[in-house]
Design an enzyme around this catalytic site. Sequence first.
Site, mmCIF file in Angstrom:
data_model
loop_
_atom_site.group_PDB
_atom_site.id
_atom_site.type_symbol
_atom_site.label_atom_id
_atom_site.label_comp_id
_atom_site.label_asym_id
_atom_site.label_seq_id
_atom_site.Cartn_x
_atom_site.Cartn_y
_atom_site.Cartn_z
ATOM 1 C CG HIS A 130 23.140 -9.876 -16.192
ATOM 2 N ND1 HIS A 130 23.403 -10.282 -17.628
ATOM 3 C CD2 HIS A 130 24.840 -9.569 -15.553
ATOM 4 C CE1 HIS A 130 24.571 -10.396 -17.275
ATOM 5 N NE2 HIS A 130 24.909 -9.989 -16.867
ATOM 6 C CB SER A 178 35.730 -6.679 -20.684
ATOM 7 O OG SER A 178 34.293 -7.516 -20.945
ATOM 8 C CE LYS A 217 27.937 -12.218 -16.113
ATOM 9 N NZ LYS A 217 28.501 -12.827 -17.062
ATOM 10 C CG ASN A 277 27.412 -11.489 -13.015
ATOM 11 O OD1 ASN A 277 26.321 -12.824 -11.767
ATOM 12 N ND2 ASN A 277 26.795 -10.990 -13.365
ATOM 13 C CD GLU A 337 26.590 -5.578 -16.637
ATOM 14 O OE1 GLU A 337 27.549 -5.732 -15.409
ATOM 15 O OE2 GLU A 337 25.897 -6.296 -16.503
ATOM 16 N N GLY A 353 31.438 -10.159 -20.918
ATOM 17 C CA GLY A 353 32.147 -11.111 -21.302
ATOM 18 C C GLY A 353 33.130 -11.736 -22.591
ATOM 19 C CD GLU A 368 25.270 -13.240 -18.972
ATOM 20 O OE1 GLU A 368 25.358 -13.769 -17.859
ATOM 21 O OE2 GLU A 368 25.810 -12.836 -19.465
HETATM 22 P P1 PGA Z 1 32.224 -9.962 -17.605
HETATM 23 O O1 PGA Z 1 30.596 -9.798 -17.067
HETATM 24 O O2 PGA Z 1 32.544 -8.936 -17.056
HETATM 25 O O3 PGA Z 1 32.553 -10.956 -17.417
HETATM 26 O O4 PGA Z 1 32.185 -9.305 -19.247
HETATM 27 C C1 PGA Z 1 30.367 -8.612 -16.445
HETATM 28 C C2 PGA Z 1 28.476 -8.734 -15.886
HETATM 29 O O5 PGA Z 1 27.903 -9.502 -16.392
HETATM 30 O O6 PGA Z 1 28.114 -8.150 -14.831
#
Ligand code: PGA
Length: 256
Positions: free
Chosen positions: A95, A212, A11, A9, A167, A173, A97
């Site tokens: 997601h 992460s 982003k 992803n 997640e 993140g 976010e």
């Molecule tokens: P990250 O993000 O690996 O940077 O923690 C995962 C995601 O948001 O899908």
Amino acid sequence: MRKLMVAGNWKMNGDRASISSLIEGLVAGVAQNGSIDILVCPPAVYLQQVSEALNGSLIKAGVQNISQYQSGAYTGETALPMLADFGCQYTLVGHSERRAMFAETDQQVADKCLAALDAGVTPILCVGETLEERDAGNAVAVVASQIKAVLDVCGFERVADLVIAYEPVWAIGTGRTASPEQAQEIHAAIRAQLAEADADVAAATRLLYGGSVNAANAAELFAQQDIDGGLVGGASLKVNEFLSICSAAAAVNQAV
Ligand code: PGA
């Protein structure tokens, strides 16, 4: 047997030049034996560039979000038929976010999953609890209700066509990965929830872990019984890191 999947992803990152070199590195470095499914989700505006660069590769391209509507007066949205135009077979849906920053509701997430399924695009449904919800002992219940909202709209018989990504919001993140045991616990609960309706479908559904994931922790996470690969954010922007995560998934596949 469930085929492992590693999905990147990206982003809202990258530009034409950086995406070009990222894809070049991935295509050159990835094992082209199809033992796992590999997917990258660039920002939608770069989908064509990525699809063209992936032509002939086993790596697939997906997007990070779609509209639940087919066409019309929805300023700023991307419709599923537009993705089909680019041969795009996957989309992230829900997601955290998008849930947190763009106020996507369970109902909208469910509608998007249904629209994707109807269009023949595989939704990667993202679910996960906040730290507050976990600390209150509600992680399993929160995830279960996010999944139930989708099942209520899509119908259980469509589950086999979904990929689910667990997640935990607090792990995204932050560099703070869920421990393999914490992740496995939720994955097992998700599979048990699905098994209440159909054990075979539950056993066949791919459950990815995200939050992460990196080259150092991927093998241990993917070795868990109910973890079938990863949804990778930050580490998917680094060629070697992402390729190592893919290798960790392929190694688990071989060991099964
Ligand atoms: P990250 O993000 O690996 O940077 O923690 C995962 C995601 O948001 O899908």
